[in-house]
Design a protein around this motif. Structure first.
Motif, PDB file in Angstrom:
ATOM      1  N   ARG A  11       0.817  -1.203   0.000  1.00 13.29           N
ATOM      2  CA  ARG A  11       0.000   0.000   0.000  1.00 13.29           C
ATOM      3  C   ARG A  11       0.859   1.266   0.000  1.00 13.29           C
ATOM      4  NH1 ARG A  11      -4.943  -0.227   3.946  1.00 13.29           N
ATOM      5  NH2 ARG A  11      -3.315  -1.168   5.182  1.00 13.29           N
ATOM      6  N   GLY A  12       1.967   1.237   0.708  1.00 11.35           N
ATOM      7  CA  GLY A  12       2.808   2.427   0.808  1.00 11.35           C
ATOM      8  C   GLY A  12       4.045   2.394  -0.062  1.00 11.35           C
ATOM      9  N   GLY A  13       4.154   1.467  -0.984  1.00 13.57           N
ATOM     10  CA  GLY A  13       5.333   1.365  -1.839  1.00 13.57           C
ATOM     11  C   GLY A  13       5.433  -0.006  -2.459  1.00 13.57           C
ATOM     12  N   PHE A  14       6.593  -0.657  -2.276  1.00 16.84           N
ATOM     13  CA  PHE A  14       6.771  -1.992  -2.819  1.00 16.84           C
ATOM     14  C   PHE A  14       7.926  -2.692  -2.132  1.00 16.84           C
ATOM     15  CE2 PHE A  14       8.879   1.087  -5.500  1.00 16.84           C
ATOM     16  CZ  PHE A  14      10.164   0.593  -5.606  1.00 16.84           C
ATOM     17  N   VAL A  15       8.044  -3.987  -2.402  1.00 19.60           N
ATOM     18  CA  VAL A  15       9.131  -4.803  -1.877  1.00 19.60           C
ATOM     19  C   VAL A  15      10.063  -5.117  -3.042  1.00 19.60           C
ATOM     20  CG1 VAL A  15       9.740  -6.995  -0.771  1.00 19.60           C
ATOM     21  CG2 VAL A  15       7.643  -5.794  -0.105  1.00 19.60           C
ATOM     22  N   ALA A  16      11.354  -4.940  -2.806  1.00 17.45           N
ATOM     23  CA  ALA A  16      12.347  -5.211  -3.832  1.00 17.45           C
ATOM     24  C   ALA A  16      13.413  -6.149  -3.277  1.00 17.45           C
ATOM     25  CB  ALA A  16      12.990  -3.911  -4.303  1.00 17.45           C
ATOM     26  N   LYS A  17      13.963  -6.985  -4.155  1.00 18.39           N
ATOM     27  CA  LYS A  17      15.003  -7.928  -3.756  1.00 18.39           C
ATOM     28  C   LYS A  17      16.303  -7.547  -4.454  1.00 18.39           C
ATOM     29  CE  LYS A  17      15.460 -12.217  -5.397  1.00 18.39           C
ATOM     30  NZ  LYS A  17      15.174 -13.599  -5.728  1.00 18.39           N
ATOM     31  N   SER A  18      17.383  -7.464  -3.699  1.00 15.87           N
ATOM     32  CA  SER A  18      18.693  -7.135  -4.255  1.00 15.87           C
ATOM     33  C   SER A  18      19.118  -8.232  -5.231  1.00 15.87           C
ATOM     34  CB  SER A  18      19.727  -7.007  -3.140  1.00 15.87           C
ATOM     35  OG  SER A  18      21.022  -6.891  -3.687  1.00 15.87           O
ATOM     36  N   ILE A  19      19.553  -7.823  -6.412  1.00 17.91           N
ATOM     37  CA  ILE A  19      19.977  -8.799  -7.427  1.00 17.91           C
ATOM     38  C   ILE A  19      21.285  -9.471  -7.009  1.00 17.91           C
ATOM     39  CG2 ILE A  19      20.851  -8.995  -9.802  1.00 17.91           C
ATOM     40  CD1 ILE A  19      18.656  -7.094 -10.646  1.00 17.91           C
ATOM     41  N   THR A  20      22.173  -8.738  -6.361  1.00 20.18           N
ATOM     42  CA  THR A  20      23.471  -9.305  -6.000  1.00 20.18           C
ATOM     43  C   THR A  20      23.443 -10.081  -4.688  1.00 20.18           C
ATOM     44  OG1 THR A  20      24.080  -7.189  -5.008  1.00 20.18           O
ATOM     45  CG2 THR A  20      24.838  -7.611  -7.244  1.00 20.18           C
ATOM     46  N   GLU A  21      22.735  -9.564  -3.684  1.00 19.86           N
ATOM     47  CA  GLU A  21      22.778 -10.180  -2.363  1.00 19.86           C
ATOM     48  C   GLU A  21      21.550 -11.017  -2.041  1.00 19.86           C
ATOM     49  OE1 GLU A  21      23.392  -6.674  -0.090  1.00 19.86           O
ATOM     50  OE2 GLU A  21      25.251  -6.267  -1.157  1.00 19.86           O
ATOM     51  N   GLY A  22      20.428 -10.744  -2.703  1.00 14.46           N
ATOM     52  CA  GLY A  22      19.222 -11.524  -2.480  1.00 14.46           C
ATOM     53  C   GLY A  22      18.368 -11.088  -1.302  1.00 14.46           C
ATOM     54  N   ASN A  23      18.806 -10.077  -0.545  1.00 14.56           N
ATOM     55  CA  ASN A  23      18.002  -9.627   0.588  1.00 14.56           C
ATOM     56  C   ASN A  23      16.867  -8.715   0.121  1.00 14.56           C
ATOM     57  OD1 ASN A  23      19.930  -7.702  -0.094  1.00 14.56           O
ATOM     58  ND2 ASN A  23      20.054  -6.875   1.963  1.00 14.56           N
ATOM     59  N   LYS A  24      15.741  -8.782   0.839  1.00 17.60           N
ATOM     60  CA  LYS A  24      14.567  -7.990   0.472  1.00 17.60           C
ATOM     61  C   LYS A  24      14.521  -6.711   1.293  1.00 17.60           C
ATOM     62  CE  LYS A  24      11.729 -11.796  -1.095  1.00 17.60           C
ATOM     63  NZ  LYS A  24      10.466 -12.504  -0.972  1.00 17.60           N
ATOM     64  N   ILE A  25      14.058  -5.644   0.635  1.00 21.15           N
ATOM     65  CA  ILE A  25      13.884  -4.364   1.327  1.00 21.15           C
ATOM     66  C   ILE A  25      12.506  -3.808   0.988  1.00 21.15           C
ATOM     67  CG2 ILE A  25      16.350  -3.807   1.364  1.00 21.15           C
ATOM     68  CD1 ILE A  25      15.768  -1.816  -0.932  1.00 21.15           C
ATOM     69  N   SER A  26      12.000  -3.006   1.893  1.00 21.35           N
ATOM     70  CA  SER A  26      10.740  -2.322   1.655  1.00 21.35           C
ATOM     71  C   SER A  26      11.075  -0.907   1.206  1.00 21.35           C
ATOM     72  CB  SER A  26       9.927  -2.297   2.947  1.00 21.35           C
ATOM     73  OG  SER A  26       8.736  -1.586   2.737  1.00 21.35           O
ATOM     74  N   VAL A  27      10.460  -0.479   0.127  1.00 22.19           N
ATOM     75  CA  VAL A  27      10.751   0.831  -0.438  1.00 22.19           C
ATOM     76  C   VAL A  27       9.471   1.655  -0.440  1.00 22.19           C
ATOM     77  CG1 VAL A  27      11.625   2.053  -2.464  1.00 22.19           C
ATOM     78  CG2 VAL A  27      12.515  -0.199  -1.906  1.00 22.19           C
ATOM     79  N   SER A  28       9.545   2.842   0.169  1.00 24.91           N
ATOM     80  CA  SER A  28       8.355   3.690   0.204  1.00 24.91           C
ATOM     81  C   SER A  28       8.248   4.490  -1.092  1.00 24.91           C
ATOM     82  CB  SER A  28       8.413   4.642   1.401  1.00 24.91           C
ATOM     83  OG  SER A  28       9.367   5.655   1.179  1.00 24.91           O
ATOM     84  N   VAL A  29       7.080   5.099  -1.289  1.00 28.81           N
ATOM     85  CA  VAL A  29       6.861   5.885  -2.499  1.00 28.81           C
ATOM     86  C   VAL A  29       7.698   7.161  -2.507  1.00 28.81           C
ATOM     87  CG1 VAL A  29       4.580   4.969  -2.998  1.00 28.81           C
ATOM     88  CG2 VAL A  29       4.796   6.926  -1.475  1.00 28.81           C
ATOM     89  N   ARG A  30       8.301   7.501  -1.386  1.00 32.94           N
ATOM     90  CA  ARG A  30       9.128   8.715  -1.309  1.00 32.94           C
ATOM     91  C   ARG A  30      10.517   8.533  -1.931  1.00 32.94           C
ATOM     92  NH1 ARG A  30       8.097   9.057   4.647  1.00 32.94           N
ATOM     93  NH2 ARG A  30       5.851   9.043   4.613  1.00 32.94           N
ATOM     94  N   HIS A  31      10.941   7.285  -2.090  1.00 34.92           N
ATOM     95  CA  HIS A  31      12.245   7.024  -2.698  1.00 34.92           C
ATOM     96  C   HIS A  31      12.205   7.343  -4.189  1.00 34.92           C
ATOM     97  CE1 HIS A  31      13.044   4.596   0.939  1.00 34.92           C
ATOM     98  NE2 HIS A  31      14.313   4.857   0.657  1.00 34.92           N
ATOM     99  N   ASN A  32      13.329   7.799  -4.709  1.00 32.36           N
ATOM    100  CA  ASN A  32      13.452   8.035  -6.140  1.00 32.36           C
ATOM    101  C   ASN A  32      13.868   6.713  -6.792  1.00 32.36           C
ATOM    102  OD1 ASN A  32      13.701   9.129  -8.652  1.00 32.36           O
ATOM    103  ND2 ASN A  32      15.498  10.365  -8.190  1.00 32.36           N
ATOM    104  N   VAL A  33      12.954   6.118  -7.549  1.00 31.42           N
ATOM    105  CA  VAL A  33      13.165   4.800  -8.140  1.00 31.42           C
ATOM    106  C   VAL A  33      13.096   4.917  -9.654  1.00 31.42           C
ATOM    107  CG1 VAL A  33      12.241   2.462  -8.293  1.00 31.42           C
ATOM    108  CG2 VAL A  33      12.165   3.682  -6.130  1.00 31.42           C
ATOM    109  N   SER A  34      14.022   4.237 -10.339  1.00 35.65           N
ATOM    110  CA  SER A  34      14.022   4.222 -11.803  1.00 35.65           C
ATOM    111  C   SER A  34      13.930   2.789 -12.296  1.00 35.65           C
ATOM    112  CB  SER A  34      15.312   4.840 -12.344  1.00 35.65           C
ATOM    113  OG  SER A  34      15.445   6.167 -11.932  1.00 35.65           O
ATOM    114  N   LEU A  35      12.991   2.537 -13.196  1.00 39.73           N
ATOM    115  CA  LEU A  35      12.923   1.254 -13.884  1.00 39.73           C
ATOM    116  C   LEU A  35      13.931   1.291 -15.018  1.00 39.73           C
ATOM    117  CD1 LEU A  35       9.068   0.805 -14.191  1.00 39.73           C
ATOM    118  CD2 LEU A  35      10.605  -0.722 -12.968  1.00 39.73           C
ATOM    119  N   LEU A  36      14.770   0.277 -15.132  1.00 40.92           N
ATOM    120  CA  LEU A  36      15.769   0.269 -16.191  1.00 40.92           C
ATOM    121  C   LEU A  36      15.126   0.265 -17.570  1.00 40.92           C
ATOM    122  CD1 LEU A  36      17.786   0.004 -13.927  1.00 40.92           C
ATOM    123  CD2 LEU A  36      18.893  -1.819 -15.188  1.00 40.92           C
TER     124      LEU A  36
END
Length: 147
Positions: free
Chosen positions: A23-48
């Motif tokens: 609801r407040g953003g999304f969950v992303a998984k690190s490609i190199t390390e595999g750990n998951k993080i929660s990212v809020s909509v306030r972060h500056n995110v770019s889709l490749l």
């Protein structure tokens, strides 16, 4: 997984795979390390898949550049992103001969080469932007705008 699921998050090193929306953003998984993080909509995110590089005639999608690098290197990683400015510019000019030297900075070239190396070294080889997946991400964008 295509480039439409690969993210660059400002303030966070490396690349991430979009795994779920919250609801407040999304969950992303690190490609190199595999750990998951929660990212809020306030972060500056770019889709490749949404990033393009200026040339003198048009903007070339990042996926196209990655594909050219992949073909040039026969599926192996490219030169080190910490190479000298001249080496980086020479390499990039071989991949994209008509890139706009006034609008594409050395830092951009470094980041593109670094991203390519991260993706290839982690087994990512699909640099296309599929029509089927592209329509799906457009539907998700429309959904986000409504909320």
């Amino acid at each position: 997984m295509g480039l439409e699921k690969v993210l660059s998050i400002s303030g966070k090193p490396g690349l991430y795979e979009l795994t779920a929306q919250t609801r407040g953003g999304f969950v992303a998984k690190s490609i190199t390390e595999g750990n998951k993080i929660s990212v809020s909509v306030r972060h500056n995110v770019s889709l490749l898949s949404e990033i393009a590089v200026y040339t003198y005639t048009e903007e070339v999608p990042l996926g196209t550049i990655f594909q050219k690098m992949y073909e040039k290197e026969d599926g192996k990683t490219a030169i080190d992103h910490k190479a000298s400015k001249k080496e980086l510019e020479t390499y990039f000019a071989e991949v994209l001969p008509d890139y706009d030297v006034d609008r594409v900075y050395q830092s951009d070239i470094k980041k593109i080469i670094q991203w390519y190396n991260v993706l290839v070294s982690n087994g990512f080889t699909d640099f296309s932007k599929g029509e089927e997946k592209g329509a799906e991400s457009s539907a998700e964008k429309g959904k986000d705008e409504e909320e």
